[in-house]
Design a protein around this motif. Structure first.
Motif, PDB file in Angstrom:
ATOM      1  N   UNK A   1       0.839  -1.190   0.000  1.00 39.63           N
ATOM      2  CA  UNK A   1       0.000   0.000   0.000  1.00 39.63           C
ATOM      3  C   UNK A   1       0.879   1.247   0.000  1.00 39.63           C
ATOM      4  N   UNK A   2       0.496   2.245  -0.792  1.00 47.00           N
ATOM      5  CA  UNK A   2       1.283   3.473  -0.884  1.00 47.00           C
ATOM      6  C   UNK A   2       1.088   4.340   0.348  1.00 47.00           C
ATOM      7  N   UNK A   3       2.075   5.180   0.638  1.00 46.30           N
ATOM      8  CA  UNK A   3       1.970   6.051   1.803  1.00 46.30           C
ATOM      9  C   UNK A   3       2.824   7.296   1.614  1.00 46.30           C
ATOM     10  N   UNK A   4       2.530   8.303   2.446  1.00 41.74           N
ATOM     11  CA  UNK A   4       3.362   9.500   2.513  1.00 41.74           C
ATOM     12  C   UNK A   4       3.664   9.767   3.982  1.00 41.74           C
ATOM     13  N   UNK A   5       4.820  10.324   4.266  1.00 42.52           N
ATOM     14  CA  UNK A   5       5.186  10.720   5.616  1.00 42.52           C
ATOM     15  C   UNK A   5       5.097  12.241   5.710  1.00 42.52           C
ATOM     16  N   UNK A   6       4.434  12.715   6.765  1.00 35.96           N
ATOM     17  CA  UNK A   6       4.212  14.153   6.932  1.00 35.96           C
ATOM     18  C   UNK A   6       4.636  14.567   8.336  1.00 35.96           C
ATOM     19  N   UNK A   7       5.291  15.698   8.448  1.00 36.93           N
ATOM     20  CA  UNK A   7       5.712  16.205   9.752  1.00 36.93           C
ATOM     21  C   UNK A   7       5.073  17.566  10.004  1.00 36.93           C
ATOM     22  N   UNK A   8       4.823  17.846  11.280  1.00 38.31           N
ATOM     23  CA  UNK A   8       4.259  19.126  11.688  1.00 38.31           C
ATOM     24  C   UNK A   8       4.488  19.281  13.184  1.00 38.31           C
ATOM     25  N   UNK A   9       4.054  20.406  13.722  1.00 37.22           N
ATOM     26  CA  UNK A   9       4.284  20.700  15.135  1.00 37.22           C
ATOM     27  C   UNK A   9       3.566  19.710  16.037  1.00 37.22           C
ATOM     28  N   UNK A  10       2.340  19.323  15.656  1.00 32.77           N
ATOM     29  CA  UNK A  10       1.569  18.367  16.442  1.00 32.77           C
ATOM     30  C   UNK A  10       1.101  17.229  15.554  1.00 32.77           C
ATOM     31  N   UNK A  11       0.656  16.136  16.188  1.00 34.27           N
ATOM     32  CA  UNK A  11       0.141  15.000  15.428  1.00 34.27           C
ATOM     33  C   UNK A  11      -1.085  15.417  14.622  1.00 34.27           C
ATOM     34  N   UNK A  12      -1.968  16.206  15.260  1.00 32.82           N
ATOM     35  CA  UNK A  12      -3.190  16.635  14.579  1.00 32.82           C
ATOM     36  C   UNK A  12      -2.874  17.479  13.352  1.00 32.82           C
ATOM     37  N   UNK A  13      -1.888  18.395  13.487  1.00 33.33           N
ATOM     38  CA  UNK A  13      -1.506  19.244  12.354  1.00 33.33           C
ATOM     39  C   UNK A  13      -0.925  18.408  11.218  1.00 33.33           C
ATOM     40  N   UNK A  14      -0.121  17.411  11.577  1.00 34.09           N
ATOM     41  CA  UNK A  14       0.510  16.568  10.554  1.00 34.09           C
ATOM     42  C   UNK A  14      -0.536  15.771   9.796  1.00 34.09           C
ATOM     43  N   UNK A  15      -1.511  15.211  10.520  1.00 33.74           N
ATOM     44  CA  UNK A  15      -2.566  14.438   9.871  1.00 33.74           C
ATOM     45  C   UNK A  15      -3.399  15.333   8.964  1.00 33.74           C
ATOM     46  N   UNK A  16      -3.778  16.517   9.478  1.00 37.62           N
ATOM     47  CA  UNK A  16      -4.581  17.441   8.681  1.00 37.62           C
ATOM     48  C   UNK A  16      -3.837  17.872   7.418  1.00 37.62           C
ATOM     49  N   UNK A  17      -2.557  18.158   7.559  1.00 36.93           N
ATOM     50  CA  UNK A  17      -1.735  18.575   6.429  1.00 36.93           C
ATOM     51  C   UNK A  17      -1.650  17.476   5.385  1.00 36.93           C
ATOM     52  N   UNK A  18      -1.443  16.241   5.839  1.00 44.66           N
ATOM     53  CA  UNK A  18      -1.325  15.119   4.919  1.00 44.66           C
ATOM     54  C   UNK A  18      -2.629  14.794   4.223  1.00 44.66           C
ATOM     55  N   UNK A  19      -3.744  14.823   4.977  1.00 44.25           N
ATOM     56  CA  UNK A  19      -5.036  14.504   4.388  1.00 44.25           C
ATOM     57  C   UNK A  19      -5.421  15.540   3.338  1.00 44.25           C
ATOM     58  N   UNK A  20      -5.136  16.807   3.625  1.00 40.51           N
ATOM     59  CA  UNK A  20      -5.431  17.856   2.648  1.00 40.51           C
ATOM     60  C   UNK A  20      -4.623  17.638   1.369  1.00 40.51           C
ATOM     61  N   UNK A  21      -3.363  17.219   1.527  1.00 39.57           N
ATOM     62  CA  UNK A  21      -2.518  16.945   0.365  1.00 39.57           C
ATOM     63  C   UNK A  21      -3.067  15.788  -0.457  1.00 39.57           C
ATOM     64  N   UNK A  22      -3.493  14.727   0.226  1.00 37.21           N
ATOM     65  CA  UNK A  22      -4.042  13.567  -0.474  1.00 37.21           C
ATOM     66  C   UNK A  22      -5.327  13.926  -1.207  1.00 37.21           C
ATOM     67  N   UNK A  23      -6.179  14.717  -0.535  1.00 31.79           N
ATOM     68  CA  UNK A  23      -7.443  15.102  -1.157  1.00 31.79           C
ATOM     69  C   UNK A  23      -7.203  15.921  -2.419  1.00 31.79           C
ATOM     70  N   UNK A  24      -6.218  16.816  -2.358  1.00 33.86           N
ATOM     71  CA  UNK A  24      -5.905  17.659  -3.515  1.00 33.86           C
ATOM     72  C   UNK A  24      -5.381  16.830  -4.682  1.00 33.86           C
ATOM     73  N   UNK A  25      -4.754  15.693  -4.368  1.00 31.11           N
ATOM     74  CA  UNK A  25      -4.178  14.833  -5.407  1.00 31.11           C
ATOM     75  C   UNK A  25      -5.128  13.703  -5.819  1.00 31.11           C
ATOM     76  N   UNK A  26      -6.348  13.731  -5.267  1.00 28.32           N
ATOM     77  CA  UNK A  26      -7.326  12.716  -5.645  1.00 28.32           C
ATOM     78  C   UNK A  26      -7.081  11.361  -5.016  1.00 28.32           C
TER      79      UNK A  26
END
Length: 265
Positions: A1-26
């Motif tokens: 399964x494909x994946x991306x690793x995302x970093x941010x100040x908090x876990x919640x910020x990292x998840x939100x940042x990554x999900x937004x990126x995935x949504x933008x890429x379909x």
């Protein structure tokens, strides 16, 4: 399964940042794993960001309303085995202390109509820009009360904005709140919804809670539900709080925190 690793100040910020990126890429989020807990270090030295791994699947086509409804009905119980959040867990992790806690703390300062209008305009502009970049044609309906701003998104084939059990939608809502409240005094919670998904999801969870409670009373064995956000867990707790034969508790750490329904002797 494909994946991306995302970093941010908090876990919640990292998840939100990554999900937004995935949504933008379909892409559609399938699973989330915490690789590294955030650390403040000592006096700012050795500070480390949170790192999460988001597993995703390519979306060949956007989901229809029927398919979205089918996904909602898949909210079934999962095995009661605990889920590991990381191979190397850090103990100084901030976790939720109570389901009765308010998700969004109200501002102590009374919000002026001008500030609320500014928050609403910034939030809508952020959503307009995001959906334009995603190539989506939508109509955003804005509703305002004294302490809440709701954006109801309408359009064709918007399942990609919802994601599995609303994870993508939650991330979009989180980001919208962050952007809209930047450099604005006061606070007014923003709710982002797509074709009334949240009310349909709540109805699904209510039915699920009642069905699983009946199973627990029949078999007298505890049942663990899938991981849910704080709002959805609170729905389960609220529905079953009047049932004298079962008790509900939340177990685990975010983002794997889940509700356990236990038979009450």
């Amino acid at each position: 399964m494909e994946f991306i690793d995302v970093s941010a100040k908090t876990i919640e910020d990292a998840i939100a940042k990554g999900v937004a990126q995935l949504a933008a890429e379909g892409q559609e989020l399938v699973e989330t794993k915490v690789l590294e807990q955030p650390s403040n270090g000592f006096l700012g030295i050795g500070r480390k960001p949170a790192v999460v791994r988001l597993f995703f699947t390519s979306v060949a086509k956007t989901a229809t309303q029927e398919e979205v409804a089918h996904v909602e009905e898949q909210s079934v119980a999962v095995a009661s085995n605990p889920v590991a959040t990381s191979e190397t867990e850090v103990q100084d992790t901030a976790v939720e202390t109570s389901e009765s806690d308010v998700v969004e703390k109200p501002s102590k300062k009374e919000l002026s109509k001008e500030d609320q209008q500014e928050i609403a305009e910034k939030g809508k502009q952020f959503l307009d820009d995001m959906f334009t970049q995603m190539g989506l044609t939508v109509v955003i309906e804005k509703m305002m009360t004294k302490d809440k701003i709701t954006f109801q998104v309408h359009g064709e084939d918007l399942g990609i904005l919802i994601g599995k059990h609303g994870q993508t939608l939650d991330a979009i809502q989180y980001l919208t709140n962050l952007v809209a409240h930047k450099d604005v005094s006061g606070h007014c919670h923003i709710v982002v919804d797509v074709e009334n998904y949240r009310s349909r999801r709540e109805e699904t969870l209510v039915n699920l809670a009642k069905r699983l409670a009946s199973k627990v009373k029949r078999n007298r064995q505890k049942v663990s539900l899938e991981p849910m956000n704080a709002f959805e867990r609170k729905i389960i707790h609220t529905v079953l709080q009047g049932d004298k034969n079962v008790v509900t508790n939340s177990e685990g750490d975010e983002p794997f925190r889940h509700v356990v329904i236990t038979y009450k002797k």
